[in-house]
Scaffold this motif. Sequence first.
Motif, short mmCIF file in Angstrom:
data_model
loop_
_atom_site.label_atom_id
_atom_site.label_comp_id
_atom_site.label_asym_id
_atom_site.label_seq_id
_atom_site.Cartn_x
_atom_site.Cartn_y
_atom_site.Cartn_z
N PHE A 171 -6.56 -4.11 13.36
CA PHE A 171 -6.53 -2.84 14.10
C PHE A 171 -5.13 -2.59 14.66
N SER A 172 -4.50 -3.62 15.19
CA SER A 172 -3.14 -3.49 15.72
C SER A 172 -2.17 -3.11 14.62
N CYS A 173 -2.30 -3.74 13.46
CA CYS A 173 -1.43 -3.42 12.34
C CYS A 173 -1.65 -1.99 11.88
N LEU A 174 -2.88 -1.55 11.88
CA LEU A 174 -3.18 -0.17 11.50
C LEU A 174 -2.56 0.81 12.48
N LEU A 175 -2.57 0.47 13.76
CA LEU A 175 -1.91 1.32 14.75
C LEU A 175 -0.41 1.39 14.50
N MET A 176 0.19 0.26 14.17
CA MET A 176 1.63 0.23 13.94
C MET A 176 2.00 1.02 12.68
N GLU A 177 1.15 0.99 11.69
CA GLU A 177 1.43 1.67 10.43
C GLU A 177 0.85 3.08 10.41
N ASN A 178 0.33 3.55 11.52
CA ASN A 178 -0.36 4.83 11.60
C ASN A 178 0.50 5.99 11.11
N ASP A 179 1.76 6.05 11.49
CA ASP A 179 2.63 7.15 11.07
C ASP A 179 2.71 7.24 9.55
N VAL A 180 2.77 6.10 8.91
CA VAL A 180 2.93 6.09 7.46
C VAL A 180 1.62 6.43 6.77
N ILE A 192 0.84 -1.19 0.00
CA ILE A 192 0.00 0.00 0.00
C ILE A 192 0.88 1.25 0.00
N ARG A 193 1.95 1.22 0.80
CA ARG A 193 2.85 2.38 0.87
C ARG A 193 3.50 2.65 -0.49
N ALA A 194 3.71 1.59 -1.27
CA ALA A 194 4.31 1.77 -2.58
C ALA A 194 3.31 2.38 -3.57
N ILE A 195 2.04 2.10 -3.38
CA ILE A 195 1.01 2.56 -4.31
C ILE A 195 0.48 3.95 -3.95
N THR A 196 0.20 4.17 -2.67
CA THR A 196 -0.50 5.39 -2.27
C THR A 196 0.25 6.69 -2.49
N PRO A 197 1.58 6.76 -2.49
CA PRO A 197 2.20 8.06 -2.78
C PRO A 197 1.88 8.58 -4.18
N LYS A 198 1.53 7.68 -5.06
CA LYS A 198 1.18 8.10 -6.41
C LYS A 198 -0.20 8.76 -6.46
N LEU A 199 -1.02 8.49 -5.41
CA LEU A 199 -2.33 9.13 -5.31
C LEU A 199 -2.20 10.37 -4.44
N SER A 200 -2.85 11.41 -4.81
CA SER A 200 -2.70 12.65 -4.05
C SER A 200 -3.85 12.82 -3.05
N GLY A 201 -3.51 13.39 -1.89
CA GLY A 201 -4.52 13.77 -0.91
C GLY A 201 -5.08 12.62 -0.11
N ASN A 202 -6.26 12.87 0.45
CA ASN A 202 -6.92 11.92 1.33
C ASN A 202 -7.40 10.63 0.66
N PRO A 203 -7.76 10.63 -0.63
CA PRO A 203 -8.21 9.35 -1.20
C PRO A 203 -7.18 8.23 -1.04
N GLY A 204 -5.90 8.55 -1.09
CA GLY A 204 -4.87 7.53 -0.90
C GLY A 204 -4.91 6.94 0.49
N ARG A 205 -5.17 7.76 1.48
CA ARG A 205 -5.25 7.26 2.86
C ARG A 205 -6.46 6.37 3.06
N TYR A 206 -7.59 6.78 2.51
CA TYR A 206 -8.80 5.97 2.64
C TYR A 206 -8.67 4.67 1.86
N LEU A 207 -8.03 4.74 0.73
CA LEU A 207 -7.79 3.54 -0.05
C LEU A 207 -6.89 2.58 0.71
N ALA A 208 -5.92 3.11 1.42
CA ALA A 208 -5.03 2.26 2.22
C ALA A 208 -5.80 1.52 3.30
N VAL A 209 -6.68 2.21 4.00
CA VAL A 209 -7.48 1.57 5.04
C VAL A 209 -8.42 0.53 4.43
N ALA A 210 -9.03 0.86 3.31
CA ALA A 210 -9.93 -0.10 2.64
C ALA A 210 -9.15 -1.33 2.16
#
Length: 192
Positions: A93-102, A42-60
């Motif tokens: 949820f735990s993984c999401l907490l660990m990856e929260n900074d990114v 996800i981290r490799a894909i989402t920087p190519k998307l701009s703004g909040n949609p990348g973050r929501y896509l990562a959670v989805a």
Amino acid sequence: MKKYLAVLLFALCPLVPAAARLAYGIVLAAETAWLIACAAGIRAITPKLSGNPGRYLAVAFLAAATALFSLALRAYSPILSLSLGFYVYLAAFSCLLMENDVFFSGRPRRSVPSWPLIPSVVIFSAIRELLAAGTLSVPLPEGIRFFPVIPSYASYSLGFWGTSGAALILLGFVAWAAKFAQRRLNARKGEA
């Protein structure tokens, strides 16, 4: 390091009730490895998307990866899938907490990676099972197989260590040991 340790302990808390057996810890560690690998994708894909949609896509995407793991676990062992049930999603949820900074800060990772969570879950669940029942277990398609490690351990009546309260005590001890080791390491670096 203080922030990372707090996040690590908070990320382990949802796993405390589930990891009373090594077999459950192995399954949850495998799921955590899967989710961390998916998060790296996800981290490799989402920087190519701009703004909040990348973050929501990562959670989805992380939610979809969790659902796929749940289906794979159900196909491998319906009994384990039923036993762990909701805890599979708490591991996400735990993984999401660990990856929260990114995911949510948009900054590159500056802290320790979340891979130490995987052996932590396995070791933590092995210690709990040894202290509570004197056995170790492994996941199988037909359920769990137990291997007695300490003979006649049931006569010692130390089943308390399998409870969630005892897990929190052990987690506190682990936090103290990690902080103590970090202070010793920092003191040695300061002397050198």
